[in-house]
Design an enzyme around this catalytic site. Structure first.
Site, PDB file in Angstrom:
ATOM      1  N   PHE A  14       2.239   8.536  -1.192  1.00  0.00           N
ATOM      2  CA  PHE A  14       1.485   7.299  -1.056  1.00  0.00           C
ATOM      3  C   PHE A  14       0.013   7.490  -1.319  1.00  0.00           C
ATOM      4  O   PHE A  14      -0.738   6.557  -1.375  1.00  0.00           O
ATOM      5  CB  PHE A  14       1.691   6.711   0.346  1.00  0.00           C
ATOM      6  CG  PHE A  14       3.145   6.511   0.713  1.00  0.00           C
ATOM      7  CD1 PHE A  14       4.039   6.025  -0.220  1.00  0.00           C
ATOM      8  CD2 PHE A  14       3.604   6.828   1.973  1.00  0.00           C
ATOM      9  CE1 PHE A  14       5.371   5.844   0.097  1.00  0.00           C
ATOM     10  CE2 PHE A  14       4.937   6.650   2.307  1.00  0.00           C
ATOM     11  CZ  PHE A  14       5.818   6.163   1.366  1.00  0.00           C
ATOM     12  N   TRP A  66       0.834  -1.205   0.000  1.00  0.00           N
ATOM     13  CA  TRP A  66       0.000   0.000   0.000  1.00  0.00           C
ATOM     14  C   TRP A  66       0.868   1.256   0.000  1.00  0.00           C
ATOM     15  O   TRP A  66       0.514   2.272  -0.592  1.00  0.00           O
ATOM     16  CB  TRP A  66      -0.903  -0.006   1.232  1.00  0.00           C
ATOM     17  CG  TRP A  66      -1.732   1.237   1.412  1.00  0.00           C
ATOM     18  CD1 TRP A  66      -2.988   1.478   0.911  1.00  0.00           C
ATOM     19  CD2 TRP A  66      -1.384   2.412   2.154  1.00  0.00           C
ATOM     20  NE1 TRP A  66      -3.426   2.722   1.296  1.00  0.00           N
ATOM     21  CE2 TRP A  66      -2.465   3.318   2.054  1.00  0.00           C
ATOM     22  CE3 TRP A  66      -0.260   2.793   2.888  1.00  0.00           C
ATOM     23  CZ2 TRP A  66      -2.447   4.575   2.661  1.00  0.00           C
ATOM     24  CZ3 TRP A  66      -0.244   4.046   3.492  1.00  0.00           C
ATOM     25  CH2 TRP A  66      -1.319   4.914   3.382  1.00  0.00           C
ATOM     26  N   HIS A  67       2.043   1.167   0.634  1.00  0.00           N
ATOM     27  CA  HIS A  67       2.907   2.340   0.756  1.00  0.00           C
ATOM     28  C   HIS A  67       3.600   2.703  -0.551  1.00  0.00           C
ATOM     29  O   HIS A  67       4.014   3.865  -0.721  1.00  0.00           O
ATOM     30  CB  HIS A  67       3.954   2.115   1.842  1.00  0.00           C
ATOM     31  CG  HIS A  67       3.407   2.250   3.228  1.00  0.00           C
ATOM     32  ND1 HIS A  67       2.802   1.202   3.900  1.00  0.00           N
ATOM     33  CD2 HIS A  67       3.360   3.305   4.073  1.00  0.00           C
ATOM     34  CE1 HIS A  67       2.415   1.616   5.092  1.00  0.00           C
ATOM     35  NE2 HIS A  67       2.732   2.878   5.227  1.00  0.00           N
ATOM     36  N   GLY A  68       3.765   1.781  -1.442  1.00  0.00           N
ATOM     37  CA  GLY A  68       4.413   2.152  -2.691  1.00  0.00           C
ATOM     38  C   GLY A  68       4.720   0.974  -3.583  1.00  0.00           C
ATOM     39  O   GLY A  68       4.767  -0.183  -3.138  1.00  0.00           O
TER      40      GLY A  68
END
Length: 482
Positions: free
Chosen positions: A482, A325-327
């Site tokens: 993000f 989800w962060h990248g």
């Protein structure tokens, strides 16, 4: 528009005046003002992405209404799948398309085949991960009959687009935030003052702690081949406080700003670096995301109700998805995997739900045992953040290999070392305030409340002076990417 910018310093008072003085008793007008202000705030980066967020809002508003019109389970599931497909489809395209394309090409290369691919020049819409999860949770909760859909278009759009938390959270649930846009709000002086105090503390975290740490962390991480293990460890330490000051600072500013408008947002950080194990850390770090994954991914997968292997699988999935989800980088997946490996032993020994109380509750200082627990947990966290910050997996392993070499015992040496000592002193001051206020919503919420007014204002002015003196290293908020 950045919270720590001149533009926002002018924007916020104008919105505040319009909200409370032009439409003090008209709920619809207040919501329209919030919505328009949110579009200005978001469109300040790139007005073209307003189309995307309006489209996403409209889809889930419509699906929510459709879900209330049918009791047929197949139709309801189809509507939910449409919402999931549209929201995650947009997120996947803008954030992960090139990553999957390149990974697919690399897979062919491993088997001796060459596959030509053309990388698309895709601009990542700021905050898309946050508002996607926020609006998606609305349709899921309506589908689960946990809340009734709203017919008030303006209040729903205001809920999705509320500017204080639009770009980097907290990720709010509709059951908490949406009803606040549907009931009359009145100005409360003490709440507004508390909001300003929290904004001040958030700016201190961002401008003084995060931005100054970023200056040193960037020098060390970007030139890691040139430095000793001790210097690299110091760089990881600076990044550890950078990301905390940056993200929790944003959350404080967002929550404080919301209070100016009579809106309450959920707490997003609870002094995570005072955690006694990783389980406690994840109950205190980015709380809105952790609870989102628990409610909408972990529990639907079966949670801990099945056998131990299924529970371990579910934990691993949640941490890997959280990392991704962060990248769109393998480093984020590695970071998620490492944290899962930290967490699973606690799960197996049934210690993942220990330390539910506040650290050193009722005491000024922690015990020796608590100091050891905090230090051990903090060290694990610092090491995991290396993968989060590294450019790629190769960089992360090279960084680790130098840290765990004999050069770890050398004296750190890098450009700006003298300034770094000042930054370390500021970190110590910061953590002292955090420790004193660890039982409150934010560190300076109640500091000095029993003292006279002169004492309190001396504290506030001192913070302002420090912000002015050490605020020359302006950096964009990390979580905007993000």
């Amino acid at each position: 528009m950045l919270f720590n910018s001149i533009e926002f310093a002018l924007f916020l008072p104008l919105v505040f005046i319009a909200y409370w003085f032009i439409a003090p008793k008209n709920l619809k007008a207040q919501n329209i003002i919030v919505l328009l202000a949110s579009y200005v705030f978001y469109g300040w980066w790139d007005w073209r992405f307003l189309v995307l967020i309006i489209f996403s809002s409209a889809v889930d508003y419509s699906i929510g209404l459709k879900l209330s019109e049918t009791t047929n389970q197949k139709s309801r599931k189809l509507l939910l799948y449409i919402s999931v497909f549209v929201n995650l489809g947009l997120l996947g395209f803008f954030k992960y398309f090139n990553f999957f394309l390149e990974s697919f090409s690399d897979a062919f290369t491993l088997f001796g085949q060459s596959l030509e691919t053309s990388r698309l020049d895709i601009i990542l819409p700021v905050g898309i991960s946050f508002y996607t999860f926020q609006t998606l949770s609305y349709t899921i909760d309506v589908y689960r009959n946990k809340m009734k859909p709203t017919k008030d278009l303006v209040s729903f759009f205001a809920f999705v687009n509320f500017f204080p938390q639009l770009v980097a959270g907290p990720i709010e649930r509709a059951v908490n935030l949406l009803p606040q846009f549907q009931k009359r709000r009145t100005f409360n002086y003490s709440v507004a003052i508390d909001g300003l105090r929290q904004i001040l503390w958030g700016l201190f975290k961002k401008i003084v702690i995060a931005d100054n740490c970023a200056k040193h962390a960037n020098v060390i991480f970007n030139n890691s081949d040139d430095y000793s293990g001790s210097t690299l460890f110091l760089g990881a330490l600076f990044f550890t406080f950078q990301i905390y000051g940056d993200f929790s600072g944003y959350s404080d500013i967002a929550i404080g700003t919301s209070r100016l408008f009579g809106i309450d947002l959920k707490k997003n950080f609870a002094f995570p670096y005072f955690s006694r194990n990783i389980g406690e850390f994840w109950r205190r770090w980015h709380i809105s995301l952790s609870t989102w994954f628990k409610d909408y991914l972990y529990i639907p997968l079966g949670g801990s109700k099945n056998n131990q292997w299924i529970t371990i699988r579910n934990i691993m999935i949640v941490f890997l998805v959280s990392g991704f989800w962060h990248g769109a980088n393998w480093t984020f997946l590695a970071w998620g995997f490492i944290n899962a490996c930290y967490f699973i032993p606690l799960l197996l020994t049934k210690r993942n739900r220990t330390h539910l109380n506040a650290i050193a509750e009722g005491r000024t200082l922690p015990t020796i045992k608590e100091i050891i627990q905090i230090s051990y947990t903090f060290l694990l966290t610092v090491l995991a953040w290396i993968f989060f910050r590294a450019e790629n997996i190769k960089h992360a392993f090279a960084y680790f290999s130098e840290i765990f070499s004999s050069s770890l015992l050398s004296v750190p040496d890098f450009p700006g070392r003298r300034d770094a000592m000042t930054t370390l002193a500021l970190i110590i001051l910061f953590m002292l305030f955090e420790w004193i206020g660890r039982n409150d919503e934010y560190a300076i919420e109640k500091i000095g409340e029993n003292k006279n007014r002169i004492y309190r204002w001396a504290l506030y002015y001192s913070i302002v002076i420090i912000i002015v003196l050490y605020g020359a290293n302006q950096q964009e908020f990390i979580y905007f990417q993000f």
